[in-house]
Motif scaffolding. Sequence first.
Motif, mmCIF file in Angstrom:
data_model
loop_
_atom_site.group_PDB
_atom_site.id
_atom_site.type_symbol
_atom_site.label_atom_id
_atom_site.label_comp_id
_atom_site.label_asym_id
_atom_site.label_seq_id
_atom_site.Cartn_x
_atom_site.Cartn_y
_atom_site.Cartn_z
ATOM 1 N N LEU A 1 -1.647 9.014 -14.792
ATOM 2 C CA LEU A 1 -3.078 8.917 -15.071
ATOM 3 C C LEU A 1 -3.499 7.476 -15.310
ATOM 4 N N ALA A 2 -2.642 6.709 -15.964
ATOM 5 C CA ALA A 2 -2.953 5.303 -16.200
ATOM 6 C C ALA A 2 -3.049 4.525 -14.892
ATOM 7 N N VAL A 3 -2.177 4.854 -13.945
ATOM 8 C CA VAL A 3 -2.239 4.203 -12.630
ATOM 9 C C VAL A 3 -3.501 4.635 -11.891
ATOM 10 N N LEU A 4 -3.807 5.923 -11.928
ATOM 11 C CA LEU A 4 -5.018 6.422 -11.268
ATOM 12 C C LEU A 4 -6.271 5.753 -11.828
ATOM 13 N N ALA A 5 -6.260 5.477 -13.125
ATOM 14 C CA ALA A 5 -7.432 4.886 -13.772
ATOM 15 C C ALA A 5 -7.747 3.485 -13.261
ATOM 16 N N GLN A 6 -6.815 2.867 -12.533
ATOM 17 C CA GLN A 6 -7.093 1.559 -11.951
ATOM 18 C C GLN A 6 -8.017 1.670 -10.738
ATOM 19 N N ASP A 7 -8.033 2.829 -10.093
ATOM 20 C CA ASP A 7 -8.857 3.023 -8.899
ATOM 21 C C ASP A 7 -9.942 4.083 -9.068
ATOM 22 N N PHE A 8 -9.826 4.909 -10.112
ATOM 23 C CA PHE A 8 -10.779 6.000 -10.335
ATOM 24 C C PHE A 8 -11.163 6.038 -11.811
ATOM 25 N N GLU A 9 -12.347 6.545 -12.082
ATOM 26 C CA GLU A 9 -12.703 6.861 -13.455
ATOM 27 C C GLU A 9 -11.989 8.158 -13.838
ATOM 28 N N PRO B 1 0.448 14.310 -6.378
ATOM 29 C CA PRO B 1 0.101 15.671 -6.791
ATOM 30 C C PRO B 1 -0.843 15.701 -7.996
ATOM 31 N N VAL B 2 -0.784 14.692 -8.872
ATOM 32 C CA VAL B 2 -1.689 14.663 -10.013
ATOM 33 C C VAL B 2 -3.121 14.416 -9.538
ATOM 34 N N TYR B 3 -3.284 13.460 -8.632
ATOM 35 C CA TYR B 3 -4.608 13.233 -8.050
ATOM 36 C C TYR B 3 -5.105 14.510 -7.364
ATOM 37 N N ARG B 4 -4.237 15.140 -6.590
ATOM 38 C CA ARG B 4 -4.629 16.338 -5.847
ATOM 39 C C ARG B 4 -5.079 17.444 -6.805
ATOM 40 N N LEU C 1 0.817 -1.205 0.000
ATOM 41 C CA LEU C 1 0.000 0.000 0.000
ATOM 42 C C LEU C 1 0.856 1.263 0.000
ATOM 43 N N ALA C 2 2.141 1.124 0.361
ATOM 44 C CA ALA C 2 3.051 2.273 0.404
ATOM 45 C C ALA C 2 3.702 2.558 -0.946
ATOM 46 N N THR C 3 3.455 1.710 -1.959
ATOM 47 C CA THR C 3 4.123 1.865 -3.245
ATOM 48 C C THR C 3 3.459 2.944 -4.104
ATOM 49 N N ASN C 4 4.148 3.309 -5.182
ATOM 50 C CA ASN C 4 3.621 4.326 -6.099
ATOM 51 C C ASN C 4 2.300 3.913 -6.723
ATOM 52 N N ARG C 5 2.093 2.612 -6.846
ATOM 53 C CA ARG C 5 0.835 2.130 -7.431
ATOM 54 C C ARG C 5 -0.369 2.704 -6.696
ATOM 55 N N PHE C 6 -0.258 2.931 -5.394
ATOM 56 C CA PHE C 6 -1.402 3.354 -4.595
ATOM 57 C C PHE C 6 -1.278 4.779 -4.059
ATOM 58 N N SER C 7 -0.449 5.590 -4.699
ATOM 59 C CA SER C 7 -0.296 6.961 -4.200
ATOM 60 C C SER C 7 -1.607 7.743 -4.309
ATOM 61 N N GLY C 8 -2.355 7.537 -5.383
ATOM 62 C CA GLY C 8 -3.647 8.206 -5.514
ATOM 63 C C GLY C 8 -4.650 7.708 -4.503
ATOM 64 N N TYR C 9 -4.638 6.407 -4.262
ATOM 65 C CA TYR C 9 -5.519 5.803 -3.250
ATOM 66 C C TYR C 9 -5.218 6.404 -1.876
ATOM 67 N N ARG C 10 -3.923 6.480 -1.543
ATOM 68 C CA ARG C 10 -3.537 7.047 -0.253
ATOM 69 C C ARG C 10 -3.951 8.509 -0.153
ATOM 70 N N GLN C 11 -3.760 9.244 -1.260
ATOM 71 C CA GLN C 11 -4.123 10.656 -1.236
ATOM 72 C C GLN C 11 -5.611 10.831 -1.003
#
Length: 416
Positions: A368-376, A335-338, A119-129
Amino acid sequence: MTGLRVVEICAGAGGQALGLQNAGFEHALAVELDPTAAETLRRNTNGVVVVGDVANPEVWRPADYAGVDLLAGGVPCPPFSIAGKQLGSSDERDLFAWAVEQVEVVRPRALMLENVRGLATNRFSGYRQRVLDRLTQLGYVADWRLLHAADFGVAQLRPRFVLVAMRPEDAAYFRWPEPVANHVSVGVVLRDLMAANGWKHVDDWVKLANGVGPTLVGGSKKHGGADLGPTRAKRAWEALGVDGKGVADSAPGADAPHPSERLPRLTIEMVARLQGWRAEDEWEFAGRKTSQYRQIGNAFPPPVAEAVGRVIRSALEHEGVPREILELGTDVHDPVYRALAGTEGFVSIERLIDALNEGSHASVERRLAVLAQDFEVEQQVTPTGTKYRLGHFKGFTGQDDHDRHEYMKRFRSRVS
């Protein structure tokens, strides 16, 4: 006892429960899906234990525990584990976002959730944010920290990613626990158990087991029996004088071969000791050997839970000198999610590049591609370029129409 009460979700076999109890918390309720693990809790704790899906309102009503001092839990790890393919919010077992939403209902003075280091990896930075921003919306100051069990007296690496959130008036007194000065070895921790049947080579084995063990792998109901994990983990255990291909019923006998001839296997009691249970805890595990091993291997080490529990208690009791709470939650995980979450309209790629700081079109597109795994993530093509807007979060937060409900109906017996 301090009179501080805790509600614990996804409580397992009680590693976190024991640690929080030792830290001075009393359990108002513990909720656990697995009946055998719940029986372990009943045998060893005085609090109320209920069995079932923690997100099912027929199992318990979070609103009944409004104002509890601490809401804590070790929600399912597979959504964030490398072994679990890191599906995040697309994994029907994910309960992290749901647990955060319960803060709005329960309004605890503090929240503590733990999970795997994935959960601490870059894959989930948007999730954590999203988690941090949601808790901020609810009036809490939140912070994450990667803690290693070996830093708290456990003879095992076992990194765990821990989230703590508090109201500002309490967060000002919160400080993460300090690691112990020295690590303890597998041999030192297990010597008395390995010598229980008079094994004459035990001291030679202790010298061989002179190091911290790798992370114990509890496994799931779908995979594996009672062994110490995948091939890489077994090799690490072998280097410490342990045969990781199975779990023994008893310690080596008096005439058992020297470890240079045949390595001993761990017993359930030894596995529990390596996870942080002590002899004086007198913890009784329900079920057969494989179930007991799974309960122990999936647990939050009691000494780590105790260390975090003690600093939470100290903060709730306003011990020490308060500090500026901005120190606890100033890090921006994504920061992209934010930048996307901070506006209702579409955002240009140039603004996202600026938000990423020293980014490029390619780096933003990867983000954005990583964010798209958890968000539309919606796109709008304009004459000046493509713009983006953050849509709905895909995870389960309590929706009546979420796929998780059907998944739990079909596969509940396989979920662990």
